[in-house]
Design an enzyme around this catalytic site. Structure first.
Site, mmCIF file in Angstrom:
data_model
loop_
_atom_site.group_PDB
_atom_site.id
_atom_site.type_symbol
_atom_site.label_atom_id
_atom_site.label_comp_id
_atom_site.label_asym_id
_atom_site.label_seq_id
_atom_site.Cartn_x
_atom_site.Cartn_y
_atom_site.Cartn_z
ATOM 1 N N SER A 197 -83.903 58.780 -32.380
ATOM 2 C CA SER A 197 -83.433 58.600 -33.758
ATOM 3 C C SER A 197 -82.437 59.603 -34.090
ATOM 4 O O SER A 197 -81.447 59.693 -33.295
ATOM 5 C CB SER A 197 -84.832 58.685 -34.786
ATOM 6 O OG SER A 197 -84.423 58.297 -36.021
ATOM 7 N N GLU A 202 -85.303 47.725 -35.631
ATOM 8 C CA GLU A 202 -85.468 49.094 -35.927
ATOM 9 C C GLU A 202 -85.219 49.544 -37.510
ATOM 10 O O GLU A 202 -85.783 50.553 -37.918
ATOM 11 C CB GLU A 202 -83.781 49.721 -35.640
ATOM 12 C CG GLU A 202 -83.643 49.841 -34.141
ATOM 13 C CD GLU A 202 -84.336 50.974 -33.487
ATOM 14 O OE1 GLU A 202 -84.913 51.818 -34.173
ATOM 15 O OE2 GLU A 202 -84.191 51.403 -32.314
ATOM 16 N N HIS A 260 -89.040 50.956 -35.235
ATOM 17 C CA HIS A 260 -88.354 51.897 -35.085
ATOM 18 C C HIS A 260 -89.286 53.176 -34.416
ATOM 19 O O HIS A 260 -90.364 53.325 -35.035
ATOM 20 C CB HIS A 260 -87.671 52.758 -36.294
ATOM 21 C CG HIS A 260 -86.855 53.846 -35.929
ATOM 22 N ND1 HIS A 260 -85.656 53.976 -35.294
ATOM 23 C CD2 HIS A 260 -87.204 55.116 -36.478
ATOM 24 C CE1 HIS A 260 -85.329 55.301 -35.030
ATOM 25 N NE2 HIS A 260 -85.957 55.861 -36.211
#
Length: 558
Positions: free
Chosen positions: A243, A369, A479
């Site tokens: 991330s 995501e 995610h």
């Protein structure tokens, strides 16, 4: 002596006695005391820069003075100041039944999954502005002559939150020993939110933008200077992140004209690539909000004023600015921005210019995501409202033609939304799956694909996508879910270890992972059939939609 009183622990006779049962490493003229458990020795909370407090707040990190005395490296240092949401991101508009279902399924699974790799505490632990510390997990038999490859982890958290103590690299080091490919795991804390990524004219003029990235770079220099003492090879460093951490990794590849300065030789990115973010003028609103929130509005020099206000006042001002789970979601107040120093142009423009470190890299993503980042917009329920949201926050300069085209390429049909391949399920609101699809492509899939399209064929590249957990309500292949397969075991963990050792993820019994090339844009694909082996698919999904969105954001970064 070091000017690091709160993160450096000098424990006198206790530390000397402790050395009898723990491994010790000499740095400069100091003895650093760690703890050994089984085959792993930990060295935690070692300061790698002077405390960014007082007049050092909102300044570039300064290297430490030489170490001396005894350093107690048995506990993690405090987390850098966090920017937390005001509550759970699912808004009341979702209804109590939906909220209960979400909490009892998705969140419970998420918490249990993360617990597999959390090292000490499920939250960030104690916070302190004096937070620039580094940690190492090392095979206990390593010596300065071992020269082992080094894996440097950069945590995620939207550049707003995160800490090293939440990630236990021990299982990775254990597995590397089992594979006969031992490595050293390193992680560092870096400044976040307005403490580390404040933008605006005042910040650019003072050349103190992207301080969190400068912190990371300072930690990488620390590794070059000291890693041999722990058994590592400074010429065999791989940087790895997820991330915001993966985005950070990509930006280390872009800075300095693409010259890595010998700080790393490979890069591994999970759910992050060079973003379509704009320059410091876009961040002026956040700067002005912090100035107003700290009472510095009337100061002749607002930046100097911000350095003088109390820690509590500064942190309270941060808490009153939007968070990643606020209504604006992925249009964040504190992303890295063009500052003229670390980033001399928009990240994707630097990619286009070829200002990229020519090192082998892996970059991959999860299929869904943006599901968790689309929970804050459930009150947007009509196509008209969706269009207005996109025009206002994402594409204010887009023509009516292109905006209408985006609306068609990201249709209202919930069967085409994210979580993908789940039909009419998971429609928390009429626009939820549409939001998740649009935002996932804008921030994750589009930048990943653009980076690969620009660099494949010019340097060795590999990519993956995980489609596991599709059964998870509302989130699907969410995610950060892929971290379970790097930190907690599985194919990605082995691929990561192979890559750190040989700059190629292939090796051992893992299925062959072909390179990503212009003619064969291969995606290693992980699916819910856990008994099956990864398969290969082509990186061509939603090609027209992602291409248009990428081009619009390239011209009009957020």
């Amino acid at each position: 002596m070091l000017d690091n009183s709160s993160t450096m622990h000098f424990t006198g006779l206790f530390a000397l006695a402790f050395a009898a049962v723990s491994n010790a490493v000499v740095l400069d003229s100091a003895k650093v005391i760690g703890t050994s458990t089984g085959r792993i020795t930990k060295y935690l909370g070692i300061p790698y820069a002077k405390p960014p407090i007082g007049d050092r707040r909102l300044r570039l990190p300064e290297p430490n003075n030489p170490y001396s005395g005894v350093v107690d490296a048995t506990v993690y240092g405090p987390a850098c100041p966090q920017h937390r949401p005001g509550g759970f991101p699912l808004p009341p508009a979702a209804g109590s039944d939906v909220r209960d279902l979400f909490v009892n399924t998705s969140v419970k699974y998420l918490a249990e999954g993360r617990a597999r790799w959390i090292d000490e505490t499920p939250d960030s632990g104690p916070e302190n502005e004096d937070c620039l510390s580094i940690n190492l997990q090392v095979p206990s038999e390593a010596t300065p002559s071992s020269r082992l490859p080094v894996l440097v982890w950069i945590y995620g958290g939207g550049f707003e939150a995160g800490t090293t103590r939440m990630y236990n690299g021990g299982p990775i080091v254990e597995r590397s020993i089992d594979l006969g490919e031992p490595i050293i795991y390193v992680s560092m804390n870096y400044r976040l939110n307005a403490f580390g990524f404040l933008a605006g004219k005042e910040i650019r003029d003072a050349k103190v933008g992207n301080l969190g990235l400068h912190d990371q770079r300072e930690a990488l220099r620390w590794v070059q200077k000291y890693i041999v003492s722990f058994g590592g090879d400074p010429q065999k460093v791989t940087i790895w992140g997820e991330s915001a951490g993966a985005i950070s990794v990509s930006l280390h590849m872009l800075t300095n004209g693409g010259d890595a300065n010998g700080l790393f030789r490979g890069a591994f990115m999970q759910s992050g690539a060079p973003l379509p973010v704009g320059d410091h003028s876009v961040g002026q609103k956040a700067y002005d909000a912090i100035v107003a929130g700290t009472g510095c509005s009337g100061a002749l020099d607002t930046l100097s004023c911000l350095r003088k206000v109390s820690y509590g006042a500064f942190k309270a001002a941060v808490a009153n600015t939007p968070y990643i789970f606020s209504y604006q979601s992925l249009i964040q107040p504190y992303p890295p921005r063009v500052d003229g120093v670390f980033l001399t142009d928009h990240p994707q423009q630097l990619v286009k210019k070829g200002s990229v470190a020519k090192v082998p890299f892996v970059t991959g993503s999860c299929d869904d995501e943006a599901t968790m980042f689309s929970l804050s917009t459930l009150n947007v329920t009509t196509s008209k409202e969706f269009k207005e949201y996109i025009k206002t926050l994402w594409l204010p300069k887009a023509s009516r033609y292109n905006l209408n085209k985006i609306m068609k390429l990201y249709p209202e049909d919930i069967e085409q939304g994210s979580p993908y391949d789940t039909g009419t399920l998971n429609a928390l609101s009429p626009q939820f799956k549409r939001f998740a699809s649009f935002q996932g492509d804008a921030i994750f899939q589009g930048p990943r694909r653009y980076f690969l399209q620009q660099r494949s064929g010019k340097q060795n590249t590999w990519s993956y996508i995980t489609k596991r957990l599709k059964w998870l309500p509302f989130l699907g292949s969410f995610h950060l879910s892929d971290l379970m397969y790097t930190y907690s075991g599985g194919e990605l963990q082995d691929y990561l270890i192979h890559f750190v050792n040989s700059l190629d993820p292939n090796g051992g019994d893992a299925p062959q992972w072909p390179k990503y090339t212009p003619s064969s844009p291969n995606l290693l694909t992980l699916k819910d059939d856990l008994a099956g082996r990864p398969t290969l698919t082509k990186d061509t999904f939603r090609s027209k939609a992602i291409e248009l969105l990428t081009q619009l954001l390239l011209k009009n970064p957020v």
